[in-house]
Design an enzyme around this catalytic site. Structure first.
Site, PDB file in Angstrom:
ATOM      1  N   GLY A  34       0.826  -1.207   0.000  1.00 34.80           N
ATOM      2  CA  GLY A  34       0.000   0.000   0.000  1.00 34.80           C
ATOM      3  C   GLY A  34       0.854   1.248   0.000  1.00 34.80           C
ATOM      4  O   GLY A  34       1.486   1.574   1.001  1.00 34.80           O
ATOM      5  N   LEU A  35       0.883   1.947  -1.139  1.00 34.40           N
ATOM      6  CA  LEU A  35       1.750   3.111  -1.279  1.00 34.40           C
ATOM      7  C   LEU A  35       0.945   4.390  -1.455  1.00 34.40           C
ATOM      8  O   LEU A  35       1.160   5.173  -2.381  1.00 34.40           O
ATOM      9  CB  LEU A  35       2.717   2.914  -2.449  1.00 34.40           C
ATOM     10  CG  LEU A  35       3.793   1.844  -2.214  1.00 34.40           C
ATOM     11  CD1 LEU A  35       4.599   1.619  -3.480  1.00 34.40           C
ATOM     12  CD2 LEU A  35       4.705   2.237  -1.061  1.00 34.40           C
ATOM     13  N   VAL A  77      -0.171   7.981   0.673  1.00 34.28           N
ATOM     14  CA  VAL A  77       0.689   8.991   1.294  1.00 34.28           C
ATOM     15  C   VAL A  77       1.411   8.424   2.517  1.00 34.28           C
ATOM     16  O   VAL A  77       2.624   8.604   2.689  1.00 34.28           O
ATOM     17  CB  VAL A  77      -0.149  10.225   1.688  1.00 34.28           C
ATOM     18  CG1 VAL A  77       0.665  11.168   2.562  1.00 34.28           C
ATOM     19  CG2 VAL A  77      -0.624  10.961   0.438  1.00 34.28           C
ATOM     20  N   GLY A 120       1.898   5.178   3.362  1.00 32.55           N
ATOM     21  CA  GLY A 120       2.784   4.080   2.999  1.00 32.55           C
ATOM     22  C   GLY A 120       4.096   4.576   2.419  1.00 32.55           C
ATOM     23  O   GLY A 120       5.179   4.073   2.754  1.00 32.55           O
ATOM     24  N   ASN A 122       2.352  -2.514  -4.583  1.00 29.44           N
ATOM     25  CA  ASN A 122       1.041  -1.874  -4.723  1.00 29.44           C
ATOM     26  C   ASN A 122       0.299  -2.576  -5.841  1.00 29.44           C
ATOM     27  O   ASN A 122       0.880  -2.920  -6.881  1.00 29.44           O
ATOM     28  CB  ASN A 122       1.181  -0.385  -5.047  1.00 29.44           C
ATOM     29  CG  ASN A 122      -0.076   0.401  -4.689  1.00 29.44           C
ATOM     30  OD1 ASN A 122      -0.197   0.911  -3.575  1.00 29.44           O
ATOM     31  ND2 ASN A 122      -1.026   0.488  -5.613  1.00 29.44           N
ATOM     32  N   ASN A 153      -5.920   2.525  10.444  1.00 32.99           N
ATOM     33  CA  ASN A 153      -6.828   2.836  11.556  1.00 32.99           C
ATOM     34  C   ASN A 153      -7.931   1.791  11.670  1.00 32.99           C
ATOM     35  O   ASN A 153      -9.122   2.106  11.592  1.00 32.99           O
ATOM     36  CB  ASN A 153      -7.445   4.228  11.368  1.00 32.99           C
ATOM     37  CG  ASN A 153      -6.526   5.335  11.835  1.00 32.99           C
ATOM     38  OD1 ASN A 153      -5.703   5.138  12.722  1.00 32.99           O
ATOM     39  ND2 ASN A 153      -6.648   6.501  11.230  1.00 32.99           N
ATOM     40  N   SER A 173       0.358   7.521  14.459  1.00 28.21           N
ATOM     41  CA  SER A 173      -0.169   8.887  14.468  1.00 28.21           C
ATOM     42  C   SER A 173       0.902   9.877  14.035  1.00 28.21           C
ATOM     43  O   SER A 173       2.075   9.717  14.346  1.00 28.21           O
ATOM     44  CB  SER A 173      -0.665   9.266  15.865  1.00 28.21           C
ATOM     45  OG  SER A 173      -1.075  10.621  15.883  1.00 28.21           O
ATOM     46  N   GLY A 174       0.461  10.905  13.350  1.00 29.18           N
ATOM     47  CA  GLY A 174       1.371  11.959  12.925  1.00 29.18           C
ATOM     48  C   GLY A 174       1.088  12.441  11.524  1.00 29.18           C
ATOM     49  O   GLY A 174       1.696  13.397  11.054  1.00 29.18           O
ATOM     50  N   LYS A 224      -4.924   3.857  19.719  1.00 26.33           N
ATOM     51  CA  LYS A 224      -4.920   4.812  18.601  1.00 26.33           C
ATOM     52  C   LYS A 224      -6.308   5.412  18.397  1.00 26.33           C
ATOM     53  O   LYS A 224      -6.453   6.606  18.091  1.00 26.33           O
ATOM     54  CB  LYS A 224      -4.456   4.116  17.318  1.00 26.33           C
ATOM     55  CG  LYS A 224      -4.511   4.992  16.051  1.00 26.33           C
ATOM     56  CD  LYS A 224      -3.727   6.288  16.207  1.00 26.33           C
ATOM     57  CE  LYS A 224      -3.450   6.981  14.882  1.00 26.33           C
ATOM     58  NZ  LYS A 224      -4.637   7.363  14.135  1.00 26.33           N
ATOM     59  N   HIS A 281      -6.707   8.007  20.980  1.00 21.23           N
ATOM     60  CA  HIS A 281      -5.878   9.153  20.575  1.00 21.23           C
ATOM     61  C   HIS A 281      -6.676  10.032  19.623  1.00 21.23           C
ATOM     62  O   HIS A 281      -6.749  11.255  19.777  1.00 21.23           O
ATOM     63  CB  HIS A 281      -4.601   8.653  19.901  1.00 21.23           C
ATOM     64  CG  HIS A 281      -3.849   9.715  19.148  1.00 21.23           C
ATOM     65  ND1 HIS A 281      -4.261  10.190  17.910  1.00 21.23           N
ATOM     66  CD2 HIS A 281      -2.716  10.410  19.448  1.00 21.23           C
ATOM     67  CE1 HIS A 281      -3.427  11.117  17.496  1.00 21.23           C
ATOM     68  NE2 HIS A 281      -2.478  11.269  18.406  1.00 21.23           N
ATOM     69  N   ASN A 282      -7.299   9.397  18.634  1.00 19.70           N
ATOM     70  CA  ASN A 282      -8.069  10.160  17.656  1.00 19.70           C
ATOM     71  C   ASN A 282      -9.305  10.790  18.285  1.00 19.70           C
ATOM     72  O   ASN A 282      -9.725  11.882  17.891  1.00 19.70           O
ATOM     73  CB  ASN A 282      -8.474   9.260  16.488  1.00 19.70           C
ATOM     74  CG  ASN A 282      -7.305   8.942  15.579  1.00 19.70           C
ATOM     75  OD1 ASN A 282      -6.150   9.088  15.966  1.00 19.70           O
ATOM     76  ND2 ASN A 282      -7.592   8.492  14.377  1.00 19.70           N
ATOM     77  N   GLU A 306      -8.201  13.776  19.952  1.00 24.72           N
ATOM     78  CA  GLU A 306      -7.904  14.706  18.857  1.00 24.72           C
ATOM     79  C   GLU A 306      -9.177  15.392  18.360  1.00 24.72           C
ATOM     80  O   GLU A 306      -9.195  16.613  18.143  1.00 24.72           O
ATOM     81  CB  GLU A 306      -7.242  13.916  17.727  1.00 24.72           C
ATOM     82  CG  GLU A 306      -6.944  14.664  16.456  1.00 24.72           C
ATOM     83  CD  GLU A 306      -6.449  13.709  15.384  1.00 24.72           C
ATOM     84  OE1 GLU A 306      -7.042  13.705  14.287  1.00 24.72           O
ATOM     85  OE2 GLU A 306      -5.483  12.956  15.644  1.00 24.72           O
ATOM     86  N   LYS A 319     -13.587  10.112   9.590  1.00 32.25           N
ATOM     87  CA  LYS A 319     -13.328   8.764   9.082  1.00 32.25           C
ATOM     88  C   LYS A 319     -13.772   7.656  10.027  1.00 32.25           C
ATOM     89  O   LYS A 319     -13.578   6.490   9.735  1.00 32.25           O
ATOM     90  CB  LYS A 319     -11.838   8.610   8.760  1.00 32.25           C
ATOM     91  CG  LYS A 319     -11.393   9.456   7.575  1.00 32.25           C
ATOM     92  CD  LYS A 319      -9.957   9.164   7.182  1.00 32.25           C
ATOM     93  CE  LYS A 319      -9.560   9.929   5.929  1.00 32.25           C
ATOM     94  NZ  LYS A 319      -8.152   9.664   5.532  1.00 32.25           N
TER      95      LYS A 319
END
Length: 639
Positions: free
Chosen positions: A175-176, A178, A180, A198, A273, A299-300, A354, A357-358, A361, A429
């Site tokens: 999976g490439l 953003v 990846g 991919n 996610n 995350s980031g 995670k 975390h979201n 956020e 999402k």
């Protein structure tokens, strides 16, 4: 022995004169494994043909390749070997890979035509006619995989570089998008050997892996594949495979495609996610097939993936320890230099953390948005003043979300604030809503996070909101700010931030108890101090707070009790004042209600219990009896 198990067979390939034999001999000596010269497997008729200056065709090479494949199979269980073989075409390499049981590690040596031509003219006692070099370059199809090494260095330096590549930890990324791509580049920067794959979807995803490798070839070499079977066959066993695909059915679909090729102790790392319950199901299903699985929160965003995210792996601890050097090498660093990556716990704990975390956020994003909205449209503060105020706040709060909000308030398009051109309908999402679902499941109040999710929902109802706005009027401030507003806004903001975090960590604590995850909230706070979206100075203070009192609610911690006592009047004043002027403050209002509920020794719930017993015979506990004893009353009084 499974295909590819054990030490690999190294094949040093390239055109004649590039230095295959000397490099391969040195490599075999360094690794203490046998060396085999590929040219010695040519039948006599091939040698004569080349000596006479005639290039070999595909048919000529069949017997030669068959002989090499046979020798590989004879030595593959003896601890590996090094072969030379020009293997100029992909069909030759595929022939060897498909007819041998061993995993082949290709080492492609290359140099300019002119340099090799000059070398060959000075070479003696070799049957290869230098005049055939042109045909070799014409035939050459450089592999998309393997170790690529230019031979413009000394033999010793070339060998050392090859050994460095061999010793690198290895991983495959599927999976490439953003994220990846960012993770792949981050890993390459940190001396990880990355193989990428991919899928090919006509008109939608075409040549993604090839283009990614080509775009970055000046700085990195990525082995790339668009064929899943070839990708998996190339990876060393046991395989480490990181999935960076859309959460949900897509993950299950990819796993289904992988399963026919996977072997015992292969490891899948889902870094998307995913819902934590899906992760727990996948762990159980794959455990039956002796395949390992890590549900890993990352995350980031795009910047974090490329330069250092916060990483939250959950699942098998043994599996984590196997890839810890890779994951920790690419993670952000806390203030002591330690990686913002730590084993979270078993099962779906990594993805649950995670998710929360979201959720936090969501709450903080809405908090910033509603304070900006109140200050600009109800207190009539200029945008420049709001940005300056946020900047002053951030000297203490050091919040990433506040930092990017300041940048947003400075961004213009044709002298107009870009923010004013963005439609006020927020997307999402799912992780915020999942947090609310989890709160209902575990019986934890999640006021601010749920309010933030609902605020996004109602923001999407733009047309009806616009119609309703024309029907209702609210009094507004006359443009004169009331006394101490700047300080009160800051105090209110800071307390809501604390309440929002308190709520999120309370749910983490409850879920940990219910699932026996043994979450370390202090360590989770630490790995959230950098790389992630909710990093702030508050997170640094939580490290010690949870270290001293691991299970304690933050609003019972002496430090935060002191802060809340100092700021609660400001919060009440700002929140009620804003709403009285018609400014929606969903997170602020929910923080006020949560705070008031949490700090009330006597709540209104006794009336609710009486009502439930009245119409539904649900029973209730009594204040004058021990907890756990339930009573019923026939409420209707007969005349």
């Amino acid at each position: 022995m499974s295909v590819g198990e054990g030490k690999p067979i190294y094949i040093v390939m390239g055109v004649a004169g590039v230095g295959k034999t000397s490099t391969a001999k040195a490599l075999a000596s360094e690794l203490n494994i046998p060396f085999f010269e590929g040219d010695e497997f040519h039948p006599p008729e091939n040698i004569k043909k080349m000596t006479d200056g005639y290039p070999l065709n595909d048919e000529d090479r069949q017997a030669w390749l068959k002989a090499i494949a046979g020798q590989i199979n004879r030595v593959e269980d003896k601890g590996g070997a090094v072969f030379t073989c020009s293997a100029l075409k992909e069909i030759y390499r595929e022939y060897l890979m498909n007819r041998t049981r061993s995993r082949i590690e290709w080492i492609y040596l290359y140099e300019s035509f002119e340099t090799i031509r000059d070398r060959m003219r000075s070479r003696r006692e070799h049957f290869f006619n230098p005049e055939l070099l042109t045909s070799q370059f014409d035939t050459l199809e450089p592999p998309a995989y393997g170790i690529h090494m230019r031979t413009n260095l000394s033999p010793e330096k070339t060998l050392n570089k090859i050994l460095q590549e061999i010793k690198k930890p290895k991983i495959g990324i599927i999976g490439l998008g953003v994220m990846g791509q960012g993770l792949a580049l981050n890993m390459a920067d940190n001396q990880v050997s990355v193989t990428v794959y991919n899928r090919e979807v006509r008109g939608a995803e075409e040549n993604i892996a090839r283009n990614f490798a080509d775009e970055n070839k000046e700085l990195y070499h990525f082995s790339w594949f668009s064929d899943l079977e070839k990708f998996l066959k190339y990876l060393p066993r046991p395989r480490n495979i990181l999935l960076m695909v859309k959460a949900g059915p897509a993950v299950d679909s990819v796993i289904s495609e992988l399963l026919p090729y996977l072997e015992k102790d292969d490891l899948i790392i889902d870094a998307g996610n995913s819902h934590y319950e899906d992760t727990q199901r996948r762990i159980a299903e794959l455990q039956n097939k002796e395949v390992l699985f890590l549900g890993t929160g990352v995350s980031g965003g795009e910047e974090g993936a490329r330069n250092g995210p916060s990483i939250m792996p959950g699942g098998s601890k043994d599996a984590y320890e196997r890839v810890a050097p890779i994951l920790e090498s690419i993670a952000a660093r806390d203030k002591t230099g330690k990686a913002c990556c730590s084993y979270i716990g078993p099962g779906g704990s990594g993805h649950f953390v995670k998710m929360l975390h979201n959720g936090i956020e969501y709450g903080e994003m809405q908090l910033i948005a509603e304070f900006y909205h109140y200050m600009r449209f109800f207190l009539d503060m200029p945008v420049e003043e709001i940005a300056a105020m946020f900047a002053k706040w951030n000297e203490k709060l050091d919040s990433y979300l506040l930092e990017i909000s300041i940048d947003i308030l400075h961004r213009k398009e044709n002298d107009e604030l870009l923010l004013d051109l963005i439609l006020d309908a927020a997307g999402q999402k799912g992780t915020g809503g999942w947090s609310t679902e989890a709160a209902l499941k575990y019986g934890v109040a999640l006021d601010t996070i749920t309010a933030a999710v609902m605020a996004r929902n109602i923001s999407g109802d733009k047309e009806r909101r616009t119609r309703a706005a024309a029907l209702f009027n609210f009094k507004k401030l006359d443009g004169v700010l009331y006394d101490g507003i700047h300080e009160k806004l800051f105090e209110a903001f800071r307390l809501v931030q604390v309440v929002n975090h308190s709520i999120g960590f309370d749910l983490l604590n409850k879920a940990s108890e219910e699932n026996n995850w043994e979450l370390d909230l202090s360590e989770i706070s630490r790995i959230w101090t950098n790389g992630c979206i909710i990093r702030s100075s508050l997170m640094n203070s939580l490290i010690d707070s949870f270290k001293d009192n691991p299970k304690e609610h933050l609003l019972l911690n002496p430090n935060f009790v002191k802060l809340a006592n100092r700021s609660r009047e400001a919060l009440l004043e700002v929140g009620t004042q804003a709403m009285s002027y018609g400014c929606p403050m969903p997170v602020t209002a929910s923080a006020i209600n949560y705070f008031l509920n949490f700090t009330s020794s006597q709540s209104s719930a006794n009336m609710i219990q009486a009502q439930r017993d009245y119409f539904g015979a649900h029973a209730y506990e009594r204040t004058d009896k021990p907890r756990g004893e339930f009573y019923r009353t026939h409420w209707k009084i007969k005349n």
